[in-house]
Write a protein that holds these residues in place. Sequence first.
Motif, PDB file in Angstrom:
ATOM      1  N   GLN A 265       0.826  -1.189   0.000  1.00  0.00           N
ATOM      2  CA  GLN A 265       0.000   0.000   0.000  1.00  0.00           C
ATOM      3  C   GLN A 265       0.873   1.256   0.000  1.00  0.00           C
ATOM      4  O   GLN A 265       2.073   1.199   0.281  1.00  0.00           O
ATOM      5  N   SER A 266       0.244   2.391  -0.325  1.00  0.00           N
ATOM      6  CA  SER A 266       0.895   3.704  -0.206  1.00  0.00           C
ATOM      7  C   SER A 266       0.063   4.520   0.775  1.00  0.00           C
ATOM      8  O   SER A 266      -0.764   5.346   0.375  1.00  0.00           O
ATOM      9  N   PRO A 267       0.243   4.299   2.068  1.00  0.00           N
ATOM     10  CA  PRO A 267      -0.673   4.847   3.072  1.00  0.00           C
ATOM     11  C   PRO A 267      -0.499   6.339   3.294  1.00  0.00           C
ATOM     12  O   PRO A 267       0.546   6.933   3.003  1.00  0.00           O
ATOM     13  N   ASN A 268      -1.546   6.944   3.844  1.00  0.00           N
ATOM     14  CA  ASN A 268      -1.548   8.345   4.258  1.00  0.00           C
ATOM     15  C   ASN A 268      -2.022   8.427   5.702  1.00  0.00           C
ATOM     16  O   ASN A 268      -2.883   7.635   6.125  1.00  0.00           O
ATOM     17  N   LEU A 269      -1.499   9.394   6.439  1.00  0.00           N
ATOM     18  CA  LEU A 269      -1.886   9.615   7.824  1.00  0.00           C
ATOM     19  C   LEU A 269      -2.545  10.980   7.966  1.00  0.00           C
ATOM     20  O   LEU A 269      -2.166  11.940   7.305  1.00  0.00           O
ATOM     21  N   ALA A 270      -3.541  11.056   8.853  1.00  0.00           N
ATOM     22  CA  ALA A 270      -4.162  12.323   9.234  1.00  0.00           C
ATOM     23  C   ALA A 270      -4.443  12.255  10.726  1.00  0.00           C
ATOM     24  O   ALA A 270      -4.827  11.196  11.239  1.00  0.00           O
ATOM     25  N   ILE A 271      -4.285  13.374  11.417  1.00  0.00           N
ATOM     26  CA  ILE A 271      -4.399  13.352  12.876  1.00  0.00           C
ATOM     27  C   ILE A 271      -5.198  14.550  13.363  1.00  0.00           C
ATOM     28  O   ILE A 271      -5.182  15.625  12.760  1.00  0.00           O
ATOM     29  N   SER A 272      -5.918  14.330  14.469  1.00  0.00           N
ATOM     30  CA  SER A 272      -6.642  15.382  15.171  1.00  0.00           C
ATOM     31  C   SER A 272      -6.483  15.128  16.660  1.00  0.00           C
ATOM     32  O   SER A 272      -5.819  14.170  17.070  1.00  0.00           O
ATOM     33  N   ASN A 273      -7.112  15.946  17.491  1.00  0.00           N
ATOM     34  CA  ASN A 273      -7.025  15.740  18.927  1.00  0.00           C
ATOM     35  C   ASN A 273      -7.777  14.504  19.396  1.00  0.00           C
ATOM     36  O   ASN A 273      -7.577  14.057  20.524  1.00  0.00           O
TER      37      ASN A 273
ATOM     38  N   ASP B 257      10.762  -3.521   6.946  1.00  0.00           N
ATOM     39  CA  ASP B 257      10.258  -3.683   5.585  1.00  0.00           C
ATOM     40  C   ASP B 257      11.205  -3.041   4.573  1.00  0.00           C
ATOM     41  O   ASP B 257      11.828  -2.013   4.860  1.00  0.00           O
ATOM     42  N   ARG B 258      11.291  -3.606   3.400  1.00  0.00           N
ATOM     43  CA  ARG B 258      12.053  -2.994   2.304  1.00  0.00           C
ATOM     44  C   ARG B 258      11.165  -1.973   1.614  1.00  0.00           C
ATOM     45  O   ARG B 258      10.881  -2.068   0.427  1.00  0.00           O
ATOM     46  N   SER B 259      10.748  -0.990   2.341  1.00  0.00           N
ATOM     47  CA  SER B 259       9.680  -0.108   1.898  1.00  0.00           C
ATOM     48  C   SER B 259      10.007   1.331   2.230  1.00  0.00           C
ATOM     49  O   SER B 259      10.737   1.615   3.185  1.00  0.00           O
ATOM     50  N   PRO B 260       9.451   2.278   1.483  1.00  0.00           N
ATOM     51  CA  PRO B 260       9.504   3.669   1.934  1.00  0.00           C
ATOM     52  C   PRO B 260       8.672   3.851   3.198  1.00  0.00           C
ATOM     53  O   PRO B 260       7.775   3.065   3.500  1.00  0.00           O
ATOM     54  N   VAL B 261       8.975   4.905   3.929  1.00  0.00           N
ATOM     55  CA  VAL B 261       8.073   5.406   4.963  1.00  0.00           C
ATOM     56  C   VAL B 261       7.291   6.532   4.297  1.00  0.00           C
ATOM     57  O   VAL B 261       7.807   7.618   4.076  1.00  0.00           O
ATOM     58  N   PHE B 262       6.037   6.251   3.957  1.00  0.00           N
ATOM     59  CA  PHE B 262       5.280   7.132   3.070  1.00  0.00           C
ATOM     60  C   PHE B 262       4.749   8.379   3.769  1.00  0.00           C
ATOM     61  O   PHE B 262       4.614   9.432   3.146  1.00  0.00           O
ATOM     62  N   SER B 263       4.405   8.248   5.033  1.00  0.00           N
ATOM     63  CA  SER B 263       3.765   9.362   5.725  1.00  0.00           C
ATOM     64  C   SER B 263       4.249   9.382   7.168  1.00  0.00           C
ATOM     65  O   SER B 263       4.434   8.324   7.779  1.00  0.00           O
ATOM     66  N   VAL B 264       4.483  10.585   7.712  1.00  0.00           N
ATOM     67  CA  VAL B 264       5.011  10.714   9.073  1.00  0.00           C
ATOM     68  C   VAL B 264       4.287  11.835   9.803  1.00  0.00           C
ATOM     69  O   VAL B 264       3.856  12.829   9.207  1.00  0.00           O
ATOM     70  N   ILE B 265       4.147  11.667  11.123  1.00  0.00           N
ATOM     71  CA  ILE B 265       3.621  12.694  12.019  1.00  0.00           C
ATOM     72  C   ILE B 265       4.498  12.689  13.265  1.00  0.00           C
ATOM     73  O   ILE B 265       4.720  11.632  13.862  1.00  0.00           O
ATOM     74  N   LEU B 266       4.998  13.847  13.658  1.00  0.00           N
ATOM     75  CA  LEU B 266       5.874  13.951  14.822  1.00  0.00           C
ATOM     76  C   LEU B 266       5.238  14.860  15.860  1.00  0.00           C
ATOM     77  O   LEU B 266       4.905  16.011  15.578  1.00  0.00           O
TER      78      LEU B 266
ATOM     79  N   THR C 160       4.555   2.355   6.626  1.00  0.00           N
ATOM     80  CA  THR C 160       5.227   1.758   5.481  1.00  0.00           C
ATOM     81  C   THR C 160       4.181   1.120   4.578  1.00  0.00           C
ATOM     82  O   THR C 160       2.983   1.243   4.821  1.00  0.00           O
ATOM     83  N   GLU C 161       4.636   0.429   3.549  1.00  0.00           N
ATOM     84  CA  GLU C 161       3.694  -0.250   2.656  1.00  0.00           C
ATOM     85  C   GLU C 161       2.974  -1.394   3.350  1.00  0.00           C
ATOM     86  O   GLU C 161       1.974  -1.902   2.841  1.00  0.00           O
ATOM     87  N   SER C 162       3.448  -1.805   4.535  1.00  0.00           N
ATOM     88  CA  SER C 162       2.919  -2.994   5.194  1.00  0.00           C
ATOM     89  C   SER C 162       2.124  -2.727   6.453  1.00  0.00           C
ATOM     90  O   SER C 162       1.262  -3.527   6.821  1.00  0.00           O
ATOM     91  N   ARG C 163       2.405  -1.601   7.164  1.00  0.00           N
ATOM     92  CA  ARG C 163       1.766  -1.392   8.455  1.00  0.00           C
ATOM     93  C   ARG C 163       2.023   0.031   8.960  1.00  0.00           C
ATOM     94  O   ARG C 163       3.014   0.655   8.605  1.00  0.00           O
ATOM     95  N   PRO C 164       1.137   0.524   9.853  1.00  0.00           N
ATOM     96  CA  PRO C 164       1.460   1.746  10.604  1.00  0.00           C
ATOM     97  C   PRO C 164       2.230   1.378  11.864  1.00  0.00           C
ATOM     98  O   PRO C 164       2.138   0.252  12.361  1.00  0.00           O
ATOM     99  N   PHE C 165       2.982   2.331  12.398  1.00  0.00           N
ATOM    100  CA  PHE C 165       3.766   2.057  13.600  1.00  0.00           C
ATOM    101  C   PHE C 165       3.950   3.336  14.397  1.00  0.00           C
ATOM    102  O   PHE C 165       3.670   4.448  13.919  1.00  0.00           O
TER     103      PHE C 165
END
Length: 504
Positions: free
Chosen positions: A102-110, A424-433, A442-447
Amino acid sequence: MDHQQSTISVLPTDILLLILSTLNVQGLASLSQTCRWMHELVSEFGWTAYARLHPRPSHSISNSRNIWTPREQVRYDYLTDRSWSKTDFVARPLSRTWGGKQSPNLAISNSRLIVAAGSTLFSYAFCGTPNNNPSITLEATLLLNEQHVRGRNITSITFLEDGGLDQTLLVAYQEQLVEVIHLVPVVQNGKHTLTFRRKHQPAFPRDDYIESFSASGQYLLSLSSNGTARLLSQAVRGSSSAASSSSTIELGERSWRCHLSADASTPFAAFGTSGKTPLTIYSVLPDRLSPTPHTILHAQKTTPTSTDSLPSLAVYGIARAPLASPMGSSPQILVSGWFDGQVRIYDLRSSNSVINGDSSSGPTFLKPVMSINDRWLQEPIYAVACGGGSAAHIAAGTARHSVVSFWDVRSPKTGWSVHAPGNDRSPVFSVILESSRFFGATESRPFVYDFGPNPTLETYPPLAAPAPPPTRGGDREGLKYKPGLVTYRVVKYHHASSGLPSEH
């Protein structure tokens, strides 16, 4: 002690408050132990002032911070900052492995973290707790493509303002469709979960798919893959139209990321593309986007005056600089992730960074004020985010081997990198700090990497059963799910070290 109390107590209250505002955590703690009167003064004013002067923006613990006392908030932040200084954290997958890539996306709120993978939304709720251990739970898995419509993979997602409910999402699909998804809390079998309602948004013509959304203030900015940038002057609210008015410009290049800053002294939009000018700044006027860029952010310290000789690169990630940046917390300081593996920081206010040339007849060329990279991994940077310990860190998701790199902008040469759980041999597609947590996918799971004090097994969603996969598939080798396992083994290394990577 009584003499000290009587001497200090004669000072005016405003002077005492000024003194308290200059103290660090150790100073406040020591002062509060001198006598009962000082303890009460620090408890009522000292911790509150310190928390206000040292903000730690964090969506996932905001509900808990509303419950904690000011002293508990400062204690949590102090212990979190100490963990960052020691690169001490808990590494944890948030779900079992998805099927397929997958090519996941992250979105965050309170209220929640949304992970969009394929055509599935995973919603993780943030629970307010009275202790220093705020928890995360999987509240729902929502299938947005039960009819198996071809091309309905999510390409971008963002929360929209809905009065603080955190239940309204704007979702773009590869099939050139944009929808508003309203999350609806329900109780099923005695458990709180979500269902959803959907509404097509005609404000986004179906001529291309949206690659990136960015919301700020009263504006919403979108960027399509072929370079169509659209500024909406009113975000989607409830079931109303997506915009009261809109403005569109054509960038004319393959485009990847947009960033909108409506709270800057001069509002602007930044666009990351592929081409001769991969990072450009456009003014946001009261009713539209400026048709031409006023600043071009360049990859090198110097350049010929001709734009024809600029290097052809790409920018995949854009974020506002950390609040504790040595250059200040202005929204006009940008962090960008580039194809050549560099993270470049620009100060749009800096006249010292202007590259030689007359900008009176065209855009200003601006050089970076800082460039950082992982010297052991020269891979493209897919996503960047800012926050972390002391609100002074930059995180970058790279294009291979699920590596995330971190830098403290106060000491950028002491950066370090770590592989995501599962390697994973994958990009980290989306990040939130955030202050205490880093979320990635990654293409396999959120962490998650959790730097907070004493996280436990109950802090995270259980992994006993796999999450419903977007497509067929199974777990990859190398990530073992064991009952009672809080942290998962990951490999990390320091950029300045010449030794072998170590397991954490």
